[in-house]
Scaffold this motif. Sequence first.
Motif, short mmCIF file in Angstrom:
data_model
loop_
_atom_site.label_atom_id
_atom_site.label_comp_id
_atom_site.label_asym_id
_atom_site.label_seq_id
_atom_site.Cartn_x
_atom_site.Cartn_y
_atom_site.Cartn_z
N SER A 1 0.91 -1.29 -0.22
CA SER A 1 -0.14 0.14 -0.01
C SER A 1 0.92 1.12 -0.02
O SER A 1 0.47 2.14 -0.78
N ALA A 2 2.16 1.40 0.63
CA ALA A 2 2.86 2.45 0.75
C ALA A 2 3.40 2.60 -0.65
O ALA A 2 3.93 3.94 -0.85
N SER A 3 3.54 1.68 -1.55
CA SER A 3 4.12 1.73 -2.66
C SER A 3 3.32 2.51 -3.66
O SER A 3 3.80 3.08 -4.70
N LEU A 4 2.04 2.54 -3.34
CA LEU A 4 1.17 3.38 -4.19
C LEU A 4 1.46 4.90 -3.84
O LEU A 4 0.61 5.64 -4.40
N ASN A 5 1.88 5.38 -2.55
CA ASN A 5 2.00 6.60 -2.15
C ASN A 5 2.46 7.35 -3.23
O ASN A 5 3.38 7.29 -3.68
N GLY A 6 1.92 8.71 -3.46
CA GLY A 6 2.62 9.84 -4.34
C GLY A 6 3.05 10.92 -3.89
O GLY A 6 3.24 11.95 -4.55
N ARG A 7 3.53 11.10 -2.47
CA ARG A 7 4.15 12.10 -1.97
C ARG A 7 5.59 11.92 -1.89
O ARG A 7 5.97 10.85 -1.59
N PRO A 8 6.40 12.68 -2.32
CA PRO A 8 7.98 12.50 -2.46
C PRO A 8 8.71 12.00 -1.10
O PRO A 8 9.34 11.11 -1.26
N ARG A 9 8.26 12.46 -0.09
CA ARG A 9 8.79 12.22 1.28
C ARG A 9 8.66 10.63 1.66
O ARG A 9 9.28 10.01 2.33
N ASP A 10 7.61 10.15 0.97
CA ASP A 10 7.52 8.77 1.27
C ASP A 10 8.32 7.64 0.52
O ASP A 10 8.34 6.59 1.06
N HIS A 11 9.00 8.18 -0.16
CA HIS A 11 9.95 7.35 -0.99
C HIS A 11 11.41 7.76 -1.10
O HIS A 11 12.37 7.04 -1.55
N ASP A 12 11.58 9.09 -0.29
CA ASP A 12 13.08 9.39 -0.49
C ASP A 12 14.12 8.50 0.21
O ASP A 12 15.04 8.31 -0.25
#
Length: 469
Positions: free
Chosen positions: A166-177
């Motif tokens: 589910s987190a892989s779907l997130n589209g906020r840059p800080r979620d994947h930094d």
Amino acid sequence: MSQTNNTAPTDNIEANPDDVEDFALLQPAPVAKEMGAERRGRMVESDGIYVTDADGRRLIDGPAGMWCLNLGHRHPTLANVLRDQALSLTYTSPWYTSNSPAEKLARMLADRAPGDLNHVFLTTGGSSAVETGLRLMQFYNNLRGQPEKKLIVSRDGAYHGSTYLSASLNGRPRDHDWMDGASEMVRKLTCPNPFHRPKDMTVDEFEDFLIKEFETLIEKEGADKIGAFIAEPIQASGGVLMPTPNYIKRMHALCRENDILYISDEVVTAFGRLGHTFASQDVFGIEPDMIAFAKGVTAGYFPLGGLMVSDRLLTEIRKSNHPDAGFVHGLTYSSHPIGCAVAIRTIELMEDGLLEHVREISPYFQDSLKSLEDLPLVGEVRGQGLMAGIEAVADRVSNNPLNLDMRVGQRIDKHCQEEGLLLRPLINMCVMSPPLIIQRDHIDEMTRILRVAITRTTDELVREGFELA
């Protein structure tokens, strides 16, 4: 520069890790230098729409916990339901037994969900509800003999959870930094936020661009490769990002035309936040294939979520050529009888005039907060129902937030707490989603405090040399 999403300021911690004191409680989304040493503002008591912190300050709970305390704090009826169910049937395993509260809740939800969404898989929260939807999509396409039809389409600005998938779907840059994810399984589309559309585009042209972008993605990847499109009707944790008028309907139509499952993530928008039990049909005019929900279903009194599933999907699954195929998915606390009992009573209480109250008071809430747009730091106030976001910008010509201190939301929150209001700061934005029991005098006080806090923050920024225009 990224930041955590704390709703209360943290105590100052030195950069030198050798100088910090260990703290047993690890909380969500810390930065590396504070892990195991961070102390956040402690709340010690709550009642109605208020929380009280360790310093004795009584604060309006602007975020309603985290979009969830829809009936307010210390509700005696819900407290009694918790106690009574715990003293009746505390727990039973969902893997090989059932229970009456779960069965009753499932029937209530099916009766209120749109279209043919007549079944529910109960989970422990929003992340596990979304995860269930994605795994069901995969299982469904495996049974159909389409094992390649697994890509998931999400959007920039989205938030769908904290589990790995589910987190892989997130589209906020800080979620994947600094965090890994299943990026190979996900495709992201442009955030449908008209506030940051190109200056030479009208809102209608921007919507056409968004639709064309999805059409192009389908052509590029192939409809036989895309399993699902998932969307929050309003992108909540992205900053209450409002879609263009017909965007949701048009995206839903594209999914129908291309055999792509439409998953509506109503973890925030369901259970009264927009004045309805579910918002997908009543507010946005669509009947999705699945709806993920959580938060408000128990008004925050017990961890519970779920996935509404359409008859069509289950009929196809039951009629497949693999009758013994197992959907091997579940959670220890699926269908928890205490959570289900609380959810039943929550729905009953909401339908006893509270949904009507939300629909009646929402225009006053939105108009009151909109009045803050006369402040030079405020680029836009946006929202619907009882959810709103305030976006701070460095200049109103470009709507550019990047020249600001990127902790400006926390600055505003700090000043709000000094005056008696708790917010949810998100970098250069402030989000509000108060308990649904809020009244006009509370809204007036929220608006007054926000005006004071934003003005103080503006003065600080100017004194520190930030250029505002």
